[in-house]
Design an enzyme around this catalytic site. Structure first.
Site, mmCIF file in Angstrom:
data_model
loop_
_atom_site.group_PDB
_atom_site.id
_atom_site.type_symbol
_atom_site.label_atom_id
_atom_site.label_comp_id
_atom_site.label_asym_id
_atom_site.label_seq_id
_atom_site.Cartn_x
_atom_site.Cartn_y
_atom_site.Cartn_z
ATOM 1 N N ASN A 1 0.808 -1.226 0.000
ATOM 2 C CA ASN A 1 0.000 0.000 0.000
ATOM 3 C C ASN A 1 0.839 1.273 0.000
ATOM 4 O O ASN A 1 0.559 2.210 -0.747
ATOM 5 C CB ASN A 1 -0.918 0.016 1.222
ATOM 6 C CG ASN A 1 -2.087 -0.935 1.057
ATOM 7 O OD1 ASN A 1 -2.520 -1.218 -0.062
ATOM 8 N ND2 ASN A 1 -2.598 -1.450 2.167
ATOM 9 N N ARG B 1 3.388 -3.822 10.882
ATOM 10 C CA ARG B 1 3.017 -4.418 12.166
ATOM 11 C C ARG B 1 1.549 -4.828 12.191
ATOM 12 O O ARG B 1 0.727 -4.303 11.429
ATOM 13 C CB ARG B 1 3.338 -3.479 13.317
ATOM 14 C CG ARG B 1 2.716 -2.120 13.217
ATOM 15 C CD ARG B 1 3.282 -1.251 14.317
ATOM 16 N NE ARG B 1 2.935 0.131 14.089
ATOM 17 C CZ ARG B 1 2.751 0.999 15.073
ATOM 18 N NH1 ARG B 1 2.859 0.621 16.319
ATOM 19 N NH2 ARG B 1 2.461 2.248 14.798
ATOM 20 N N ARG C 1 6.526 -0.995 16.529
ATOM 21 C CA ARG C 1 7.333 -1.020 15.308
ATOM 22 C C ARG C 1 8.623 -1.825 15.548
ATOM 23 O O ARG C 1 9.104 -2.506 14.665
ATOM 24 C CB ARG C 1 7.675 0.405 14.868
ATOM 25 C CG ARG C 1 6.448 1.222 14.443
ATOM 26 C CD ARG C 1 6.858 2.647 14.098
ATOM 27 N NE ARG C 1 5.737 3.491 13.701
ATOM 28 C CZ ARG C 1 5.010 4.215 14.542
ATOM 29 N NH1 ARG C 1 5.242 4.165 15.836
ATOM 30 N NH2 ARG C 1 4.038 4.976 14.092
ATOM 31 N N VAL D 1 11.566 3.743 4.447
ATOM 32 C CA VAL D 1 10.218 3.863 5.019
ATOM 33 C C VAL D 1 9.915 2.660 5.924
ATOM 34 O O VAL D 1 9.070 2.727 6.810
ATOM 35 C CB VAL D 1 9.163 3.967 3.890
ATOM 36 C CG1 VAL D 1 7.760 4.229 4.443
ATOM 37 C CG2 VAL D 1 9.529 5.070 2.894
ATOM 38 N N HIS E 1 10.759 7.545 15.424
ATOM 39 C CA HIS E 1 9.431 7.299 14.844
ATOM 40 C C HIS E 1 8.881 6.070 15.563
ATOM 41 O O HIS E 1 8.897 4.958 15.063
ATOM 42 C CB HIS E 1 9.557 7.047 13.339
ATOM 43 C CG HIS E 1 8.243 6.733 12.681
ATOM 44 N ND1 HIS E 1 7.161 7.571 12.731
ATOM 45 C CD2 HIS E 1 7.833 5.650 11.953
ATOM 46 C CE1 HIS E 1 6.149 7.028 12.065
ATOM 47 N NE2 HIS E 1 6.525 5.866 11.601
HETATM 48 C C1 LAC Z 1 2.981 4.582 10.691
HETATM 49 C C2 LAC Z 1 3.985 3.693 10.030
HETATM 50 C C3 LAC Z 1 4.266 4.127 8.640
HETATM 51 O O1 LAC Z 1 3.381 5.374 11.543
HETATM 52 O O2 LAC Z 1 5.148 3.639 10.790
HETATM 53 O O3 LAC Z 1 1.812 4.515 10.327
#
Ligand code: LAC
Length: 306
Positions: free
Chosen positions: A10, A80, A86, A116, A173
Site C-alpha cells: 500500500n 506491524r 514497530r 520507510v 518514529h
Molecule cells: C505509521 C507507520 C508508517 O506510523 O510507521 O503509520
C-alpha cells in the site's frame, strides 16, 4: 530522473501514484511478489488519460530494474499487526533491508535512499551502514508524517484547517517521538496561546499512538495515505531541489549532542539529500526527552547485524 520504489504494498504503490502525479520522473515499482508491481504499474499508467497527466511507470519483480536510479524509496518489509510495536519488526525487516541495500549499493551507488520500512530509525541506520553511502544520501521518512498527524489533531481540536498548523515532531518514529508544542505555530502564533498544558499533553499522546490506532482499526496492515503523502513530499523536495525544511530521520554526528544513530530531526532537503540538519533550540526538558528517545534506539542497535 529515475525514481525507484522497492515494495509495492500500500505505501509503495500509493507513493508511486503521488510521485507520478507530481511529474517528478520515470518511476520503477519493484516487488519480489510476481506480478504485483507490474499489475499496479499498468493500473497506474491507465489513469493518465483520465487525469490529463503524462508519466512513465513500470513494474518489475527484478531488483536489477533499480539500476542507476537517482532516488530509491524502500518500503519493503512487513507491517506491524494490531498490538505490535514497530520495534517488534526488527529481526525480520532487518534481513529484508540488508538484502535490498546490498543491491542498492551494487546497482545504484549514486542514489539518494529514502527508508520507510519500520522500525524506521533502525532501518535507516542499517541502510546507511550496508550501503556505505555518504550520510547526506540516506534518510528516513517518519518525522514529517508524525508532524502531519500532530497538526491534524491540533486542527481538529481548534476547529481550524490542518494546513494552517505548522509543527515539528522530532525523535524516534515510535514510542519515543517528541511532538514539539513549543515549536508549533498557527498563522505565526504559538500554540501555547491556544491550548492548555493538559490539552497539549493529550494531543501529544494521541500523536504518538496514532499509527497504532490506525493499525488496530485496519486489523491488517498499517497506515498508507498519510505515509505515502510524506514520502512523495520528500521525493519532490529532492527531485526539484526545493531545499525545504522537513522532519526526516537523519544520521546524527553530534547535532543535538547525539552521535552514531539515525533520529528524526528537521532537515533541509534538496538535490543532495540532507543538505543541512537544523538544530532547534530546545528546553532542558525537551533535550532530556530527546536523549531518552536516542537511548531507546541505541539500545536496539546491537540487535542489528550488517
Ligand atoms: C505509521 C507507520 C508508517 O506510523 O510507521 O503509520
Amino acid at each position: 530522473m529515475k525514481i525507484s520504489i522497492i515494495g509495492a504494498g500500500n505505501v509503495g504503490a500509493l507513493s508511486a501514484m503521488r510521485i507520478a502525479q507530481y511529474s517528478l520522473g520515470d518511476i520503477f515499482l519493484v516487488d519480489i511478489a510476481k506480478g504485483l508491481s507490474e499489475g499496479k504499474a499498468l493500473d497506474l499508467a491507465d489513469a493518465q488519460a483520465v487525469l490529463g497527466i503524462d508519466y512513465n511507470i513500470r513494474g518489475s519483480d527484478d531488483i536489477n530494474s533499480i539500476i542507476d536510479s537517482d532516488i530509491i524509496v524502500v518500503t519493503a518489509g512487513l507491517a506491524r499487526k494490531p498490538g505490535m510495536t514497530r520495534e517488534e519488526l526488527l529481526a525480520k525487516n532487518s534481513r529484508i533491508l540488508k538484502d535490498v541495500c546490498l543491491n542498492i549499493k551494487k546497482l545504484a551507488s549514486q542514489a539518494i535512499v529514502i527508508v520507510v520500512t519500520n522500525p524506521l530509525d533502525l532501518m535507516t541506520y542499517l541502510a546507511l551502514k550496508v550501503t556505505g553511502f555518504d550520510k547526506n544520501k540516506v534518510l528516513g521518512m517518519g518525522s514529517s508524517l508524525d508532524s502531519s498527524r500532530f497538526a491534524n489533531l491540533i486542527a481538529q481540536e481548534l476547529k481550524l484547517p490542518a494546513s494552517s498548523v505548522e509543527t515539528m515532531v522530532i525523535g524516534a518514529h515510535g514510542e519515543g517521538m517528541l511532538p514539539l508544542a513549543r515549536h508549533t505555530r498557527i498563522k505565526g502564533v504559538n500554540l501555547e496561546e491556544f491550548l492548555s498544558d493538559e490539552k497539549m499533553e493529550e494531543l501529544t499522546k494521541r500523536t504518538v499512538a496514532r499509527g497504532a490506532e490506525i493499525v488496530a482499526l485496519l486489523g491488517s496492515g498499517s497506515a498508507f495515505f498519510a505515509p505515502s503523502a510524506a514520502v512523495a513530499q520528500m521525493v519532490k523536495a529532492i527531485a526539484k531541489d526545493e531545499k525545504k525544511t522537513l522532519g526526516a530521520c537523519a544520521p546524527l554526528n553530534g547535532e543535538y549532542g547525539i552521535k552514531d544513530i539515525c533520529l528524526g530531526v528537521p532537515c533541509r532537503i534538496g538535490r543532495e539529500g540532507i543538505e543541512k540538519i537544523i538544530e532547534l533550540d530546545l528546553t532542558d526538558k525537551e533535550k532530556t526527552e530527546l536523549s531518552h528517545s536516542a537511548d531507546s534506539i541505541r539500545s536496539l542497535l546491537k540487535q542489528l547485524s550488517f
